[in-house]
Design an enzyme around this catalytic site. Structure first.
Site, mmCIF file in Angstrom:
data_model
loop_
_atom_site.group_PDB
_atom_site.id
_atom_site.type_symbol
_atom_site.label_atom_id
_atom_site.label_comp_id
_atom_site.label_asym_id
_atom_site.label_seq_id
_atom_site.Cartn_x
_atom_site.Cartn_y
_atom_site.Cartn_z
ATOM 1 C CG HIS A 153 -2.099 -0.851 1.155
ATOM 2 N ND1 HIS A 153 -2.045 -2.178 1.508
ATOM 3 C CD2 HIS A 153 -3.374 -0.613 0.724
ATOM 4 C CE1 HIS A 153 -3.241 -2.726 1.307
ATOM 5 N NE2 HIS A 153 -4.061 -1.804 0.825
ATOM 6 C CE LYS A 157 -3.745 -0.507 4.906
ATOM 7 N NZ LYS A 157 -5.021 0.095 5.312
HETATM 8 P P1 NAD Z 1 -7.677 9.757 4.947
HETATM 9 O O1 NAD Z 1 -6.698 9.948 6.073
HETATM 10 O O2 NAD Z 1 -7.358 10.301 3.609
HETATM 11 O O3 NAD Z 1 -9.084 10.402 5.400
HETATM 12 C C1 NAD Z 1 -9.625 10.262 6.699
HETATM 13 C C2 NAD Z 1 -10.905 11.069 6.810
HETATM 14 O O4 NAD Z 1 -11.478 10.829 8.110
HETATM 15 C C3 NAD Z 1 -10.729 12.585 6.684
HETATM 16 O O5 NAD Z 1 -11.879 13.144 6.049
HETATM 17 C C4 NAD Z 1 -10.705 13.048 8.146
HETATM 18 O O6 NAD Z 1 -11.157 14.402 8.280
HETATM 19 C C5 NAD Z 1 -11.713 12.083 8.766
HETATM 20 N N1 NAD Z 1 -11.481 11.905 10.204
HETATM 21 C C6 NAD Z 1 -10.326 11.489 10.790
HETATM 22 N N2 NAD Z 1 -10.488 11.465 12.124
HETATM 23 C C7 NAD Z 1 -11.758 11.886 12.380
HETATM 24 C C8 NAD Z 1 -12.526 12.077 13.566
HETATM 25 N N3 NAD Z 1 -12.010 11.807 14.762
HETATM 26 N N4 NAD Z 1 -13.826 12.499 13.426
HETATM 27 C C9 NAD Z 1 -14.356 12.729 12.199
HETATM 28 N N5 NAD Z 1 -13.675 12.562 11.040
HETATM 29 C C10 NAD Z 1 -12.402 12.149 11.143
HETATM 30 O O7 NAD Z 1 -7.976 8.192 4.898
HETATM 31 P P2 NAD Z 1 -8.486 7.293 3.641
HETATM 32 O O8 NAD Z 1 -7.345 6.872 2.799
HETATM 33 O O9 NAD Z 1 -9.669 7.950 3.014
HETATM 34 O O10 NAD Z 1 -8.943 5.972 4.438
HETATM 35 C C11 NAD Z 1 -9.879 6.032 5.499
HETATM 36 C C12 NAD Z 1 -10.076 4.627 6.073
HETATM 37 O O11 NAD Z 1 -10.617 3.776 5.061
HETATM 38 C C13 NAD Z 1 -8.781 3.935 6.547
HETATM 39 O O12 NAD Z 1 -9.097 3.145 7.688
HETATM 40 C C14 NAD Z 1 -8.386 3.050 5.373
HETATM 41 O O13 NAD Z 1 -7.604 1.946 5.765
HETATM 42 C C15 NAD Z 1 -9.750 2.617 4.910
HETATM 43 N N6 NAD Z 1 -9.857 2.191 3.499
HETATM 44 C C16 NAD Z 1 -10.693 1.157 3.259
HETATM 45 C C17 NAD Z 1 -10.925 0.725 1.966
HETATM 46 C C18 NAD Z 1 -11.920 -0.393 1.735
HETATM 47 O O14 NAD Z 1 -12.204 -0.768 0.571
HETATM 48 N N7 NAD Z 1 -12.493 -0.953 2.796
HETATM 49 C C19 NAD Z 1 -10.291 1.373 0.889
HETATM 50 C C20 NAD Z 1 -9.427 2.431 1.168
HETATM 51 C C21 NAD Z 1 -9.240 2.858 2.480
#
Ligand code: NAD
Length: 266
Positions: A153, A157
């Site tokens: 990744h 991450k």
């Molecule tokens: P990122 O860091 O780019 O975004 C995180 C988001 O969450 C931001 O909008 C931030 O403002 C918000 N956030 C963080 N802490 C917060 C809080 N305490 N209260 C409210 N909002 C809050 O992360 P990303 O790359 O978009 O990934 C997010 C999650 O999704 C991770 O856990 C990642 O591993 C997971 N993910 C899952 C898949 C899937 O298919 N299941 C795919 C990609 C990413």
């Protein structure tokens, strides 16, 4: 025609949140009613662009969320916990892709699923659902072969191994009538000794802009089976999450999976 489903996004300013927003511009199944970001985020109060400028603004709490039918969460464990509280209070369906969740939050999610419909996936891609099915079959059919799972990744991450790698490990372990807790080897360094028969090894690569890659190797004597998946664009996860959200609204409380969505189209 039925009205669009009212959708809230938790983690709306993140990489996945932005991927969802860019798809919503052309998706008439949904009306975005709430876009949650982290407390203190510079996005708070800024307008949300869903294909076009919209009157909706990013929010950092759920206080004024106007009764969504479903919440899609891609954020972090703390934000997921807050979204879960909101969904429980209002009977709202919850789709979450957040990974890196601890045992306490897992328990809360399991308890909550007795009252609301929850669908979680460590990976919302259709290809990974199939990868898991194929791995289950291969792990059961080749019980004596060594199994190693390698994932890669991007460097930002936060958790490792990825939720998808762990989900693959759980599926393979169950197919071999054991548990991942019993079989997993997460690190090797120094004098490791010989490989333990029946163990499931994990290796992790981090760097650059890799969206997500998973390879399960079943290693026999003189031959090796490799089952792999490569995501090249994170819009596949957003597309899968929207499909899941559309499917989940109106379902009974429970812990649903992406497998269910594929098996039972709306
Ligand atoms: P990122 O860091 O780019 O975004 C995180 C988001 O969450 C931001 O909008 C931030 O403002 C918000 N956030 C963080 N802490 C917060 C809080 N305490 N209260 C409210 N909002 C809050 O992360 P990303 O790359 O978009 O990934 C997010 C999650 O999704 C991770 O856990 C990642 O591993 C997971 N993910 C899952 C898949 C899937 O298919 N299941 C795919 C990609 C990413």
């Amino acid at each position: 025609m039925s009205r669009p489903l009212r959708l809230a996004i938790s983690g709306a300013s993140g990489r996945m949140g932005r991927a969802l927003l860019s798809l919503l511009g052309d998706d008439t199944r949904f009306e975005l009613v709430h876009a949650m970001v982290a407390p203190g985020s510079a996005h708070t109060g800024q307008p949300v662009f869903v294909g076009r400028a919209d009157s909706l603004r990013y929010a950092h709490d759920w206080m004024h969320a106007p009764a969504p039918d479903v919440v899609i969460d891609f954020s972090g464990p703390a934000a997921l916990a807050t979204a879960l509280d909101y969904c429980l209070m209002h009977g709202t369906a919850l789709v979450s892709g957040t990974t890196g969740i601890d045992a306490a939050l897992e328990t809360r999610l399991a308890d909550a699923s007795k009252r609301i419909a929850i669908l979680r996936a460590a990976n919302f891609s259709l290809g990974v659902v199939l990868l898991k099915r194929l791995l289950r079959e291969a792990a059961a059919a080749l019980p004596g072969w060594d199994l190693e799972i390698v994932e890669a990744h991007h460097g930002r991450k936060q958790d490792a191994p990825s939720g998808t790698a762990l989900a693959l490990g759980h599926a393979a372990a169950a197919a071999r009538h054991t548990t991942l807790e019993a079989a997993a080897v997460y690190s090797r360094e120094g004098q490791t000794g010989k490989r333990v028969d029946g163990s499931i090894g994990f290796a992790v690569v981090r760097g650059g802009d890799i969206v997500g890659e998973h390879m399960a190797m079943l290693i026999g004597q003189g031959e090796r089976l490799e089952l792999g998946h490569r995501a090249t664009d994170r819009s596949i996860f957003a597309r899968g999450a929207l499909q899941a959200a559309h499917w989940l609204v109106g379902r009974a409380p429970g812990q649903w999976q992406l497998d269910d969505v594929i098996a039972t189209p709306h």
